[in-house]
Design a protein around this motif. Structure first.
Motif, PDB file in Angstrom:
ATOM      1  N   PRO A 162       0.513  31.150   9.451  1.00 29.94           N
ATOM      2  CA  PRO A 162       1.652  31.021  10.363  1.00 29.94           C
ATOM      3  C   PRO A 162       2.550  32.262  10.411  1.00 29.94           C
ATOM      4  CG  PRO A 162       1.376  29.036   9.085  1.00 29.94           C
ATOM      5  CD  PRO A 162       0.395  30.021   8.535  1.00 29.94           C
ATOM      6  N   TRP A 190       1.797  34.738  20.543  1.00 33.87           N
ATOM      7  CA  TRP A 190       1.619  35.995  21.283  1.00 33.87           C
ATOM      8  C   TRP A 190       0.128  36.217  21.577  1.00 33.87           C
ATOM      9  CZ3 TRP A 190       3.121  41.430  18.887  1.00 33.87           C
ATOM     10  CH2 TRP A 190       3.095  42.389  19.903  1.00 33.87           C
ATOM     11  N   LYS A 192      13.041  37.481  16.948  1.00 37.85           N
ATOM     12  CA  LYS A 192      13.344  38.901  17.151  1.00 37.85           C
ATOM     13  C   LYS A 192      12.144  39.678  17.691  1.00 37.85           C
ATOM     14  CE  LYS A 192      17.120  39.733  13.958  1.00 37.85           C
ATOM     15  NZ  LYS A 192      17.560  40.526  12.814  1.00 37.85           N
TER      16      LYS A 192
END
Ligand code: A3P
Length: 289
Positions: free
Chosen positions: A41, A47, A252
């Motif tokens: 993970p 993505w 982020k």
């Protein structure tokens, strides 16, 4: 292991049970044309699966949206309440199929090896994984309270987190790569040069796409675009499972954020532990990016 809700870090009421029985059942599931994306993970699973989805749909964003079932690419071992399990979704998906999973190498259903499926593994440096995983634990209601950051770091180093030891995970898949069709990618490389990494994927899949389509894929899967995409953020599909007011899922999306979180002492301890557990391996991570 894994033992579903008994596995360290899973909340008892977790919907996402890694049931051994389900893995046994799923040994019948692999097909030759399947392309699973794997990783521990927090290395950028979402993505990579978005990139894969776009590649499989020749960069057609609308087609990706239309085919969306559960955040598009099914998660082999998971089931959300009221949703089909990953296995059920796969059963009703025509080939070639994309599958994503966080399973360690020894738990991948044997059919994936028997059918010689193409596998893409993405790894990320453990310091950024640990911080990203900490915030994910805080916002994802399936996980137990991670405690303080210091406590979570200790648990991470000891492998007492869902899916177990990051060190075993990345090493296990790295070693398997010597014998099997596995493309091993790094989050840090993907950040530095996404075009080059997408070309590596295309080459691995034996697929050619026009430059304009690759441009579209890169644009659609950039952090800025994915952050605006409610499906990629699990905002639409799983509102009851994640509290985005605590932390966004796409948080982020950078390399080296660990520097904003580790103390000097924690970093030294982490490095010593890393050297010990990764000794003898030719697998190296870019921590200083
Ligand atoms: P951060 O918490 O460091 O931001 P996973 O999908 O495996 O759970 O990984 C989640 C991590 O991947 C999060 O890291 C998330 O922001 C990052 N991520 C997701 N999409 C990304 C993208 N397009 N570019 C860069 N990072 C991305």
């Amino acid at each position: 292991q894994p033992a579903g809700s008994d596995h360290p870090g899973w909340s008892r009421s977790a919907y996402a049970a890694l049931s051994y029985k389900r893995h046994q059942r799923s040994t019948r599931e692999g097909r030759e044309e399947d392309s699973p994306c794997l990783q521990h993970p927090q290395p950028g699973t979402t993505w990579l699966s978005e990139i894969m989805d776009m590649i499989y749909h020749d960069g057609d964003v609308e087609k990706c949206r239309r085919d969306a079932i559960y955040n598009r690419v099914p998660f082999l071992e998971l089931k959300a309440p009221g949703e089909m399990s990953g296995i059920e979704q796969l059963e009703s998906t025509p080939s070639p199929r994309l599958v994503k999973t966080h399973l360690p190498v020894q738990l991948l259903p044997t059919s994936f090896w028997e059918k010689d499926c193409k596998i893409i593994y993405m790894a990320r440096n453990p310091k950024d994984v640990a911080i990203s995983y900490y915030y994910f634990h805080r916002m994802a209601k399936i996980h137990q309270d991670p405690g303080t950051k210091a406590e979570f770091l200790e648990n991470f180093m000891a492998g007492k987190v869902p899916y177990g030891s990051w060190y075993d995970h990345v090493r296990g898949w790295w070693e398997k790569k010597q014998q099997k069709k596995i493309l091993y990618l790094f989050y840090e490389d993907m950040k530095k040069d996404p075009r080059q990494e997408v070309q590596k994927i295309l080459q691995f899949l034996g697929k050619e796409l026009a430059e304009g389509i690759v441009d579209r894929i890169l644009h659609h899967t950039s952090f800025q675009e994915m952050k605006k995409n409610p499906a990629a953020n699990y905002e639409t599909m799983l509102p009851i499972l994640m509290d985005h007011s605590i932390s966004p899922f796409l948080r982020k999306g950078v390399s080296g954020d660990w520097k904003n979180h580790f103390t000097v002492a924690q970093n030294e301890r982490f490095d010593q532990h890393y050297q010990k557990l990764m000794a003898g391996s030719d697998l190296h991570f870019q921590m200083e990016v």
